[in-house]
Motif scaffolding. Structure first.
Motif, PDB file in Angstrom:
ATOM      1  N   ASN A   1       1.926  -1.739  20.516  1.00 44.47           N
ATOM      2  CA  ASN A   1       1.787  -0.680  19.522  1.00 44.47           C
ATOM      3  C   ASN A   1       2.647  -0.853  18.285  1.00 44.47           C
ATOM      4  O   ASN A   1       3.033   0.140  17.654  1.00 44.47           O
ATOM      5  CB  ASN A   1       2.057   0.680  20.165  1.00 44.47           C
ATOM      6  N   VAL A   2       2.983  -2.081  17.894  1.00 43.96           N
ATOM      7  CA  VAL A   2       3.557  -2.316  16.571  1.00 43.96           C
ATOM      8  C   VAL A   2       2.410  -2.310  15.563  1.00 43.96           C
ATOM      9  O   VAL A   2       1.409  -2.997  15.748  1.00 43.96           O
ATOM     10  CB  VAL A   2       4.323  -3.650  16.508  1.00 43.96           C
ATOM     11  N   ARG A   3       2.558  -1.536  14.501  1.00 39.20           N
ATOM     12  CA  ARG A   3       1.459  -1.304  13.567  1.00 39.20           C
ATOM     13  C   ARG A   3       1.623  -2.106  12.280  1.00 39.20           C
ATOM     14  O   ARG A   3       2.741  -2.310  11.799  1.00 39.20           O
ATOM     15  CB  ARG A   3       1.364   0.183  13.213  1.00 39.20           C
ATOM     16  N   LEU A   4       0.488  -2.501  11.712  1.00 42.30           N
ATOM     17  CA  LEU A   4       0.431  -3.125  10.398  1.00 42.30           C
ATOM     18  C   LEU A   4      -0.329  -2.204   9.456  1.00 42.30           C
ATOM     19  O   LEU A   4      -1.410  -1.701   9.797  1.00 42.30           O
ATOM     20  CB  LEU A   4      -0.294  -4.477  10.469  1.00 42.30           C
ATOM     21  N   LEU A   5       0.226  -2.004   8.261  1.00 35.52           N
ATOM     22  CA  LEU A   5      -0.465  -1.293   7.198  1.00 35.52           C
ATOM     23  C   LEU A   5      -0.293  -2.076   5.909  1.00 35.52           C
ATOM     24  O   LEU A   5       0.798  -2.599   5.624  1.00 35.52           O
ATOM     25  CB  LEU A   5       0.090   0.121   7.008  1.00 35.52           C
ATOM     26  N   LEU A   6      -1.365  -2.176   5.139  1.00 40.46           N
ATOM     27  CA  LEU A   6      -1.311  -2.757   3.810  1.00 40.46           C
ATOM     28  C   LEU A   6      -1.294  -1.602   2.814  1.00 40.46           C
ATOM     29  O   LEU A   6      -2.213  -0.785   2.779  1.00 40.46           O
ATOM     30  CB  LEU A   6      -2.507  -3.673   3.569  1.00 40.46           C
ATOM     31  N   VAL A   7      -0.233  -1.550   2.019  1.00 42.23           N
ATOM     32  CA  VAL A   7       0.056  -0.391   1.188  1.00 42.23           C
ATOM     33  C   VAL A   7      -0.060  -0.780  -0.279  1.00 42.23           C
ATOM     34  O   VAL A   7       0.531  -1.776  -0.722  1.00 42.23           O
ATOM     35  CB  VAL A   7       1.476   0.134   1.483  1.00 42.23           C
ATOM     36  N   GLY A   8      -0.816   0.010  -1.030  1.00 40.52           N
ATOM     37  CA  GLY A   8      -0.906  -0.141  -2.472  1.00 40.52           C
ATOM     38  C   GLY A   8      -0.508   1.144  -3.156  1.00 40.52           C
ATOM     39  O   GLY A   8      -0.329   2.190  -2.515  1.00 40.52           O
ATOM     40  N   HIS A   9      -0.380   1.097  -4.471  1.00 42.17           N
ATOM     41  CA  HIS A   9       0.036   2.293  -5.213  1.00 42.17           C
ATOM     42  C   HIS A   9      -0.963   3.438  -5.053  1.00 42.17           C
ATOM     43  O   HIS A   9      -0.591   4.605  -5.157  1.00 42.17           O
ATOM     44  CB  HIS A   9       0.202   1.955  -6.700  1.00 42.17           C
TER      45      HIS A   9
END
Length: 337
Positions: A241-249
């Motif tokens: 359950n380690v999560r990845l998110l790609l974050v933009g403005h």
């Protein structure tokens, strides 16, 4: 270049009493020495920490200091975070002699001189984040597009989470490991996973996870997320359950979670997934000690923070009280021009 390998636990001090100022400065001095900084730089780090902590005590709501070594003799981040009221005129605050209370306080101007790098973001009514970075002599500075906090469960000295990052011509590879539970056994499992990572960080990610699985058999086991950043894309391979998110403005561009299972126990055959990643975005890996709901309605101020401040903001504002918490934030890989 290796950055944030051999991650040390993030020291955390809630600044709610004058004694916390001295405590934070002492932790900063200890961490600076452990990071291999020159004695003059150790003293600069302590003075800067005192200045930032005193500002939190005087002006801020829910202020705290975070001290994060980059790795064994690799430099140091000193971070101040609060929940308001924010700095109305940050440019004026950076000038020597500026004060909102009429006291002498050279304030942020002094902090900027003391640090090798200083990054500040503030929003009136929301809060302020400041990261002062110090570089160890004779080592490459930590990447400017990289941030990390690795926080143990409150009351614990050991952290069951860990992380490592390696930069190479083929791209940046990162690992976040969450040893099951917390305490010494969880810390041992995550340390073993990071040891395996360091031995061959450039190999195929599924193969690296399978090697970790063999190494962790008989241990507590762990959730592991591996990331490889290349220009325009990110490859992700994880179990647990380690999560990845790609974050933009403008919001969360993508989310991914590892396959069900435990590395070292009942791990499925790992699969890697490649996602597009714009140049102006950041990849966030975090353990479940960071409450996942932070991303459901993340405000533009949070999404626009540079990596070193975004990691601290997640630890400061979205940390669970029941688990270790790690957030690693990396900017997108750049194309050579």
């Amino acid at each position: 270049m290796t950055a944030f390998a051999d991650v040390a636990v993030t020291a955390h001090v809630v600044v709610d009493h004058p004694s916390a100022v001295h405590h934070a400065a002492t932790l900063a001095k200890d961490a600076a020495r452990a990071a291999g900084l020159a004695e003059a730089t150790v003293e600069r780090a302590a003075v800067l920490t005192t200045e930032l902590a005193e500002n939190l005590l005087r002006h801020a709501v829910e202020g705290a200091m975070y001290v994060q070594r980059h790795g064994e003799k690799g430099g140091l981040d000193i971070i101040a975070a609060d929940r308001g009221p924010g700095i109305a005129s940050p440019d004026r605050a950076m000038a020597d002699g500026y004060s909102t209370t009429g006291t002498l306080g050279s304030g942020m101007g002094a902090a900027q001189r003391l640090a090798d790098e200083l990054t500040l973001r503030t929003l009136p009514g929301v809060g302020t984040l400041i990261c002062a970075r110090f570089h160890a002599p004779g080592t490459a500075p930590a990447a400017t597009d990289l941030g990390l906090v690795c926080l143990p469960l409150r009351g614990e000295e050991l952290c069951g989470d860990s992380a490592a990052v390696v930069d190479a011509p083929g791209g940046r590879t990162a690992a976040v490991v969450d040893g099951l539970g917390h305490g010494a056994e969880a810390a041992g499992a995550s340390a073993e996973a990071v040891r395996v990572f360091r031995e061959n960080p450039h190999g195929p990610l599924p193969e690296l996870l399978m090697t970790m699985d063999r190494a962790l058999r008989g241990s507590r086991g762990a959730a592991v997320s591996l990331l490889r950043l290349r220009p325009g894309a990110v490859e992700h391979c994880g179990v647990g359950n380690v999560r990845l998110l790609l974050v933009g403005h403008d919001g969360i561009a993508a989310r991914d979670t590892g396959q069900p299972g435990v590395v070292g126990w009942n791990m499925p055959r790992p699969r890697a997934r490649t996602l597009p990643m714009p140049e102006d975005s950041a990849a966030v890996l975090h353990s479940d000690g960071i409450a996942p709901r932070w991303a459901d309605s993340a405000p533009p101020f949070l999404l626009g923070l540079p990596p070193r401040l975004l990691a601290a903001a997640l630890g400061h504002g979205h940390r669970s009280a029941r688990d270790d918490a790690t957030a690693l934030v990396s900017g997108a890989a750049r194309r050579n021009t």
